[in-house]
Design a protein around this motif. Structure first.
Motif, PDB file in Angstrom:
ATOM      1  N   ILE A   5       0.841  -1.193   0.000  1.00  0.00           N
ATOM      2  CA  ILE A   5       0.000   0.000   0.000  1.00  0.00           C
ATOM      3  C   ILE A   5       0.876   1.242   0.000  1.00  0.00           C
ATOM      4  O   ILE A   5       2.093   1.179   0.181  1.00  0.00           O
ATOM      5  CB  ILE A   5      -0.939   0.030   1.226  1.00  0.00           C
ATOM      6  N   TRP A   6       0.226   2.384  -0.213  1.00  0.00           N
ATOM      7  CA  TRP A   6       0.896   3.678  -0.094  1.00  0.00           C
ATOM      8  C   TRP A   6       0.503   4.315   1.238  1.00  0.00           C
ATOM      9  O   TRP A   6      -0.690   4.496   1.501  1.00  0.00           O
ATOM     10  CB  TRP A   6       0.479   4.608  -1.234  1.00  0.00           C
ATOM     11  N   LEU A   7       1.488   4.620   2.055  1.00  0.00           N
ATOM     12  CA  LEU A   7       1.267   5.416   3.264  1.00  0.00           C
ATOM     13  C   LEU A   7       1.835   6.792   2.965  1.00  0.00           C
ATOM     14  O   LEU A   7       3.056   6.984   2.914  1.00  0.00           O
ATOM     15  CB  LEU A   7       1.951   4.800   4.477  1.00  0.00           C
ATOM     16  N   CYS A   8       0.948   7.754   2.720  1.00  0.00           N
ATOM     17  CA  CYS A   8       1.339   9.055   2.177  1.00  0.00           C
ATOM     18  C   CYS A   8       1.195  10.156   3.214  1.00  0.00           C
ATOM     19  O   CYS A   8       0.090  10.412   3.720  1.00  0.00           O
ATOM     20  CB  CYS A   8       0.488   9.387   0.955  1.00  0.00           C
ATOM     21  N   ALA A   9       2.294  10.839   3.498  1.00  0.00           N
ATOM     22  CA  ALA A   9       2.275  12.015   4.370  1.00  0.00           C
ATOM     23  C   ALA A   9       1.994  13.246   3.528  1.00  0.00           C
ATOM     24  O   ALA A   9       2.764  13.591   2.637  1.00  0.00           O
ATOM     25  CB  ALA A   9       3.616  12.164   5.090  1.00  0.00           C
ATOM     26  N   ASP A  10       0.888  13.901   3.808  1.00  0.00           N
ATOM     27  CA  ASP A  10       0.537  15.130   3.101  1.00  0.00           C
ATOM     28  C   ASP A  10       1.312  16.317   3.658  1.00  0.00           C
ATOM     29  O   ASP A  10       1.837  16.277   4.766  1.00  0.00           O
ATOM     30  CB  ASP A  10      -0.960  15.411   3.240  1.00  0.00           C
ATOM     31  N   ASP A  11       1.358  17.386   2.874  1.00  0.00           N
ATOM     32  CA  ASP A  11       1.757  18.720   3.336  1.00  0.00           C
ATOM     33  C   ASP A  11       3.258  18.958   3.446  1.00  0.00           C
ATOM     34  O   ASP A  11       3.676  19.884   4.154  1.00  0.00           O
ATOM     35  CB  ASP A  11       1.117  19.070   4.690  1.00  0.00           C
ATOM     36  N   TYR A  12       4.092  18.186   2.748  1.00  0.00           N
ATOM     37  CA  TYR A  12       5.509  18.563   2.751  1.00  0.00           C
ATOM     38  C   TYR A  12       5.621  19.952   2.149  1.00  0.00           C
ATOM     39  O   TYR A  12       5.109  20.222   1.060  1.00  0.00           O
ATOM     40  CB  TYR A  12       6.355  17.574   1.945  1.00  0.00           C
ATOM     41  N   GLY A  13       6.285  20.845   2.877  1.00  0.00           N
ATOM     42  CA  GLY A  13       6.421  22.227   2.431  1.00  0.00           C
ATOM     43  C   GLY A  13       5.625  23.211   3.254  1.00  0.00           C
ATOM     44  O   GLY A  13       5.800  24.420   3.108  1.00  0.00           O
ATOM     45  N   ILE A  14       4.770  22.713   4.160  1.00  0.00           N
ATOM     46  CA  ILE A  14       3.953  23.632   4.942  1.00  0.00           C
ATOM     47  C   ILE A  14       4.745  24.285   6.069  1.00  0.00           C
ATOM     48  O   ILE A  14       4.473  25.431   6.443  1.00  0.00           O
ATOM     49  CB  ILE A  14       2.696  22.921   5.503  1.00  0.00           C
ATOM     50  N   SER A  15       5.750  23.571   6.613  1.00  0.00           N
ATOM     51  CA  SER A  15       6.565  24.152   7.686  1.00  0.00           C
ATOM     52  C   SER A  15       7.840  23.335   7.857  1.00  0.00           C
ATOM     53  O   SER A  15       7.878  22.148   7.499  1.00  0.00           O
ATOM     54  CB  SER A  15       5.793  24.183   9.008  1.00  0.00           C
ATOM     55  N   PRO A  16       8.890  23.929   8.415  1.00  0.00           N
ATOM     56  CA  PRO A  16      10.128  23.175   8.634  1.00  0.00           C
ATOM     57  C   PRO A  16       9.936  21.946   9.516  1.00  0.00           C
ATOM     58  O   PRO A  16      10.527  20.891   9.261  1.00  0.00           O
ATOM     59  CB  PRO A  16      11.047  24.211   9.300  1.00  0.00           C
ATOM     60  N   GLY A  17       9.101  22.049  10.557  1.00  0.00           N
ATOM     61  CA  GLY A  17       8.902  20.921  11.454  1.00  0.00           C
ATOM     62  C   GLY A  17       8.197  19.755  10.788  1.00  0.00           C
ATOM     63  O   GLY A  17       8.546  18.585  11.022  1.00  0.00           O
ATOM     64  N   VAL A  18       7.218  20.048   9.973  1.00  0.00           N
ATOM     65  CA  VAL A  18       6.548  18.984   9.227  1.00  0.00           C
ATOM     66  C   VAL A  18       7.533  18.342   8.258  1.00  0.00           C
ATOM     67  O   VAL A  18       7.596  17.113   8.137  1.00  0.00           O
ATOM     68  CB  VAL A  18       5.318  19.539   8.483  1.00  0.00           C
ATOM     69  N   ASN A  19       8.323  19.148   7.586  1.00  0.00           N
ATOM     70  CA  ASN A  19       9.313  18.602   6.656  1.00  0.00           C
ATOM     71  C   ASN A  19      10.280  17.656   7.350  1.00  0.00           C
ATOM     72  O   ASN A  19      10.581  16.571   6.844  1.00  0.00           O
ATOM     73  CB  ASN A  19      10.097  19.742   6.002  1.00  0.00           C
ATOM     74  N   VAL A  39       3.176  25.773  -2.997  1.00  0.00           N
ATOM     75  CA  VAL A  39       2.821  27.119  -2.533  1.00  0.00           C
ATOM     76  C   VAL A  39       3.148  27.302  -1.049  1.00  0.00           C
ATOM     77  O   VAL A  39       2.891  28.359  -0.486  1.00  0.00           O
ATOM     78  CB  VAL A  39       1.322  27.434  -2.765  1.00  0.00           C
ATOM     79  N   GLY A  40       3.705  26.283  -0.410  1.00  0.00           N
ATOM     80  CA  GLY A  40       4.029  26.370   1.015  1.00  0.00           C
ATOM     81  C   GLY A  40       5.233  27.251   1.273  1.00  0.00           C
ATOM     82  O   GLY A  40       6.058  27.496   0.380  1.00  0.00           O
ATOM     83  N   PRO A  41       5.395  27.719   2.518  1.00  0.00           N
ATOM     84  CA  PRO A  41       6.523  28.583   2.859  1.00  0.00           C
ATOM     85  C   PRO A  41       7.836  27.835   3.087  1.00  0.00           C
ATOM     86  O   PRO A  41       8.888  28.464   3.207  1.00  0.00           O
ATOM     87  CB  PRO A  41       6.062  29.258   4.152  1.00  0.00           C
ATOM     88  N   ALA A  42       7.805  26.502   3.147  1.00  0.00           N
ATOM     89  CA  ALA A  42       9.003  25.721   3.464  1.00  0.00           C
ATOM     90  C   ALA A  42       9.329  24.760   2.322  1.00  0.00           C
ATOM     91  O   ALA A  42       9.564  23.570   2.534  1.00  0.00           O
ATOM     92  CB  ALA A  42       8.811  24.960   4.779  1.00  0.00           C
ATOM     93  N   ILE A  43       9.376  25.281   1.108  1.00  0.00           N
ATOM     94  CA  ILE A  43       9.666  24.446  -0.049  1.00  0.00           C
ATOM     95  C   ILE A  43      10.723  25.111  -0.933  1.00  0.00           C
ATOM     96  O   ILE A  43      10.638  25.131  -2.163  1.00  0.00           O
ATOM     97  CB  ILE A  43       8.376  24.102  -0.827  1.00  0.00           C
ATOM     98  N   GLY A  44      11.762  25.619  -0.278  1.00  0.00           N
ATOM     99  CA  GLY A  44      12.898  26.158  -1.003  1.00  0.00           C
ATOM    100  C   GLY A  44      13.794  25.054  -1.532  1.00  0.00           C
ATOM    101  O   GLY A  44      13.547  23.855  -1.327  1.00  0.00           O
ATOM    102  N   ARG A  45      14.847  25.443  -2.207  1.00  0.00           N
ATOM    103  CA  ARG A  45      15.751  24.460  -2.817  1.00  0.00           C
ATOM    104  C   ARG A  45      16.372  23.531  -1.782  1.00  0.00           C
ATOM    105  O   ARG A  45      16.553  22.335  -2.038  1.00  0.00           O
ATOM    106  CB  ARG A  45      16.852  25.194  -3.587  1.00  0.00           C
TER     107      ARG A  45
END
Length: 276
Positions: A5-19, A39-45
């Motif tokens: 199965i796929w266990l998918c974590a949503d929202d990468y890029g929403i915050s440094p802690g989530v990342n 479009v999240g604030p934590a999705i820089g290079r």
């Protein structure tokens, strides 16, 4: 034989802690998919490079685009409408407008095309799959723009439908999941006509405000999940950025602690599913 199965974590890029939490779980083989908010604030290079490095340690990991069309985030296109104070509308109002036929499919299609292009620019390739923040891909009018944009820009990606694989009479236990079941039925029909691949079943929706025991929920989510089914999750470490953007905070830490704890892998084995 175990089902993958796929266990998918949503929202990468929403915050440094989530990342950080998502990367940790990918590196240790506790997740095999994450979807990225361009479009999240934590999705820089640097965030993208760190995610790529984590995925190299877990070759089974898929990285997708988490299409975002709801507040408190801002569109990437200048002329997107409807907005309020420069932000997308809250998801309830967006859904209401879609149901009333008051959304401009062309403007949504343009925004989604730009978000897909932003993903390609960041990662150097098209996404493995495409889903939607707060399930916007299922909304009337949005779904037509979503399917068209994916078909044009990433036709080999699979897309997330959010319907459960169970008889209708067994779906009345969760009003939130029942709404997703209803919206997903039309979404699947249109995706099939567009010749796009989608997951056969979905789980992971629950009432975040009630703060239930997450291990018990995961046991329910995994029960009967077929091959290639998707379980959505939201692990994270709470930080000020997350608090400023999303009401889902402490429950993310509960999910993170469960996935990295000692009971998760035995639960996968007992449920006869695998992430590998």
């Amino acid at each position: 034989m175990n089902r993958r199965i796929w266990l998918c974590a949503d929202d990468y890029g929403i915050s440094p802690g989530v990342n950080r939490a998502i990367r940790d779980l990918i590196e240790t083989g506790r997740l095999n998919a994450t979807s990225v908010m361009v479009v999240g604030p934590a999705i820089g290079r640097d965030d993208v490079s760190a995610l790529k490095a984590a995925a190299q340690a877990n070759p089974c990991c898929a990285i997708g685009l988490h299409v975002t069309l709801t507040a408190p985030f801002r569109p990437l296109t200048m002329h997107f409408r409807p907005i309020e104070g420069g932000l997308f509308l809250p998801h309830t109002r967006l859904l209401r407008r879609g149901l009333m036929g008051r959304l401009d499919v062309e403007l949504i299609h343009t925004e989604l095309t730009v978000q897909l292009a932003a993903f390609v620019d960041l990662f150097g390739r098209t996404p493995d799959f495409v889903d939607g923040h707060q399930h916007v891909q299922l909304f009337p009018a949005v779904r037509d723009a979503f399917l068209a944009a994916v078909k044009e820009a990433a036709p080999n990606a699979w897309i997330r439908q959010c319907g459960r694989d169970r008889p209708w009479m067994q779906r009345l236990d969760s009003p939130k999941a029942l709404v997703l079941d209803i919206l997903s039925a039309q979404f699947r029909r249109r995706a099939t006509r567009a010749e796009l691949t989608f997951n056969p079943a979905f789980a992971g929706a629950y009432d975040f405000s009630k703060e239930p025991e997450f291990g018990a929920l995961m046991r329910q989510f995994l029960r009967g999940m077929p091959e290639a089914g998707v379980v959505m999750c939201h692990p994270g470490i709470v930080d000020d950025v997350l608090i400023s953007l999303d009401p889902l905070t402490t429950q993310r830490e509960r999910e993170y602690e469960f996935f990295r704890g000692e009971h998760f892998l035995p639960l996968l084995a007992a449920s006869e599913v695998t992430l590998n």
